[in-house]
Design an enzyme around this catalytic site. Structure first.
Site, short mmCIF file in Angstrom:
data_model
loop_
_atom_site.label_atom_id
_atom_site.label_comp_id
_atom_site.label_asym_id
_atom_site.label_seq_id
_atom_site.Cartn_x
_atom_site.Cartn_y
_atom_site.Cartn_z
N SER A 193 0.72 -1.27 -0.03
CA SER A 193 -0.12 -0.26 0.30
C SER A 193 1.07 1.36 0.15
CB SER A 193 -0.94 -0.36 0.96
OG SER A 193 -1.74 -1.55 1.11
N SER B 145 -14.93 0.61 -1.82
CA SER B 145 -13.72 0.58 -1.26
C SER B 145 -13.15 1.66 -0.96
CB SER B 145 -12.50 0.26 -3.03
OG SER B 145 -11.01 0.28 -2.66
N GLU C 292 -9.06 -5.90 5.26
CA GLU C 292 -8.01 -7.07 4.20
C GLU C 292 -7.59 -8.29 5.11
OE1 GLU C 292 -3.60 -4.67 3.93
OE2 GLU C 292 -5.83 -3.44 3.13
N HIS D 193 -12.92 -7.33 -3.85
CA HIS D 193 -11.22 -7.61 -4.35
C HIS D 193 -11.39 -8.36 -5.22
CE1 HIS D 193 -10.34 -5.47 -0.12
NE2 HIS D 193 -11.80 -4.86 -0.35
N ARG E 25 -14.76 -12.75 -1.50
CA ARG E 25 -13.83 -13.19 -0.53
C ARG E 25 -14.81 -13.61 0.19
NH1 ARG E 25 -8.54 -9.42 0.15
NH2 ARG E 25 -7.23 -10.19 -1.54
#
EC number: 2.5.1.19
Length: 501
Positions: A50, A219, A375, A402, A406
């Protein structure tokens, strides 16, 4: 988003009966090493993905060359580099391991149409379109098949508000699309350039600051992409979030913190709006923190085996979401200790020690309710599968957009291991092994998702015979994961540190 399903080669087969040896075509399953006892060791982590991709973007739009230290080398960072190179930036790998970035020519028209391959990298597909809008011309964005189902409408809408034309080639709000930036767009010119205090030049009429509204409910990357490019916009930007909540707000905080650390003035009058002042980013040097999210599987190895794992160079102050491990793991019965470096109080060593019974065997307790794991959720889910009591992960509905859905993937793969998970719109409930019984070996699918691969690796610690299809997908953020994992879990004689390979 296509819901993950059991492997197509035999969808009716019970997961406990699946062979560990594979599979269709030339795909080979990686045999996940089982722990022979408590896992103990030290793991040195590569740089944060990131932070690396944020610094790459800001270096590419700076006023002069930038040197980065500790930048991650992975598929996602390689895709970011390639995307920024296509827009005119240049990268120079230094002999000492550093990376020098020569910025792109802001405002100068592109010489021809540019193609950007986003792969499956959310930061590339959500950050780079805003960077592309800083140069007049046409830039086409596409990516892997999985990228074509990830939401992009907030980016497209924000660019259009800034005077950029976006041609959507397929389903609205998704890749592929082409960004066409005219010379008079607010991102490039759009009137007189404002000074750093937001006023126009002395002989110019007032130049209003451009505004954009973004629904970042799916997001936080939608906000971060606009904020990063805003530092190079001639009049800055006023940005407003229109959705109910922002998932992973730490990532927006990270973006703002990085901008401020480089001298960019960012004001936040309330929780849902930001103003980035014009002024640009000077040439600079920056160091990248280790990736704390990627620490999760290694710390989980200690938690689920009653072992002890230390991660050095843990920042004592950070905006990374991975710092949540310090409060998540104690909920499963592990202990966490942070030992600050006496010579550099910005760094520490984080040690996680798993819970044990009086006889020394591992004890993982159910955490009951764990909210907003973002995450980190796949690794938390692996611990929850192995815990003795119930655990419920909530506030994770955005993970359906994602690399894969997920929540559906975690439910499907848990079923392979013989555990039925309560899947809700934005939550997953795990019964615990005292209710489900012991897990059964399985060949775990990964859906081209690096965090599903590490999920299966953690489960495999306690379920001998587990195998992971396409473990190479971990190269997205940690190319050396299989070797690092094996070095920690089943070290060769004399090895005492994973990551130092």
């Amino acid at each position: 988003m296509t819901r993950p399903t059991p492997a197509p080669e035999d969808p009716s087969e019970h997961p406990s009966e699946r062979p560990v040896e594979p599979l269709a075509g030339d795909v080979v399953a990686w045999p996940a090493p089982a722990a022979r006892g408590p896992v103990r060791g030290t793991v040195r982590l590569p740089g944060s993905k990131s932070l690396t991709n944020r610094h790459l973007v800001l270096a590419a739009v700076a006023d002069g060359p930038v040197t980065l230290r500790g930048a991650l080398v992975s598929r996602d960072s390689a895709l970011m580099r390639a995307a920024l190179e296509s827009l005119g930036a240049r990268f120079e790998d230094l002999p000492d391991g550093g990376l020098r970035v020569h910025p792109l020519p802001l405002g100068k028209p592109l010489e021809g149409e540019v193609e950007v391959d986003c792969g499956l990298a959310g930061t590339v597909m959500r950050f780079v379109p805003f960077v592309a809008a800083l140069r007049p011309g046409r830039v086409r964005f596409d990516g892997d098949a999985g990228a074509r189902v990830r939401p992009m409408a907030p980016v497209i809408d924000a660019l259009r508000r800034l005077g950029v034309t976006v041609h959507e080639e397929g389903e609205p709000g998704l890749l592929p699309f082409t960004v066409h930036t005219p010379p008079d767009a607010a991102t490039v010119a759009g009137g007189p350039r404002a000074s750093e205090d937001g006023a126009a030049g002395a002989h110019s009429p007032a130049a209003p600051v451009p505004e954009a509204a973004v629904d970042a409910g799916a997001s936080s990357q939608f906000l971060s992409g606009a904020l990063l490019a805003a530092a190079a916009m001639p009049r800055g930007l006023r940005l407003r979030h229109t959705g109910a909540t922002v998932p992973s707000p730490e990532h927006v905080g990270m973006t703002v913190a990085v901008l401020r650390s480089l001298g960019v003035r960012v004001e936040q009058p309330d929780a849902t709006s930001w103003t980035v002042a014009p002024g640009g980013i000077a040439a600079h040097e920056a160091a990248i923190e280790p990736d704390l999210s990627n620490a999760g599987p290694f710390l989980a190895a200690a938690a689920v085996t009653g072992g002890s794992v230390t991660v050095p160079d843990w920042p004592t102050r950070t905006t990374q979401i991975g710092d949540r491990w310090r409060r998540i793991l104690p909920a499963f019965g592990a202990s966490v200790a942070l030992t600050v470096d006496r010579t550099d109080r910005s760094r520490a060593a984080l040690t996680v020690t798993g819970g044990t019974r009086p006889d020394g065997t591992a004890l993982v307790t159910g955490a009951r309710d764990v909210a907003d794991t973002a995450e980190l959720a796949p690794t938390v889910a692996a611990i929850a599968l192995l815990a003795e009591g119930p655990t419920r992960l909530t506030g994770i509905g955005h993970l359906r957009g994602h690399e894969t859905d997920r929540l559906a993937a975690l439910a499907a793969e848990s079923a392979r291991f013989g555990v039925e998970v309560d899947e809700q719109t934005d939550a997953l409930g795990f019964p615990g092994t005292d209710a489900s019984g012991p897990l059964t070996p399985a060949v775990a699918q990964t859906y081209h998702d690096h965090r599903m691969a590490t999920f299966a690796a953690v489960v495999g610690l306690r379920v001998p015979g587990t195998a992971v299809v396409d473990v190479a997908t971990t190269a997205k953020t940690m190319p050396d994961f299989p070797a690092m994992w094996t070095s920690l879990v089943a070290p060769a004689a004399g090895a005492d540190e994973a990551g130092a390979l």
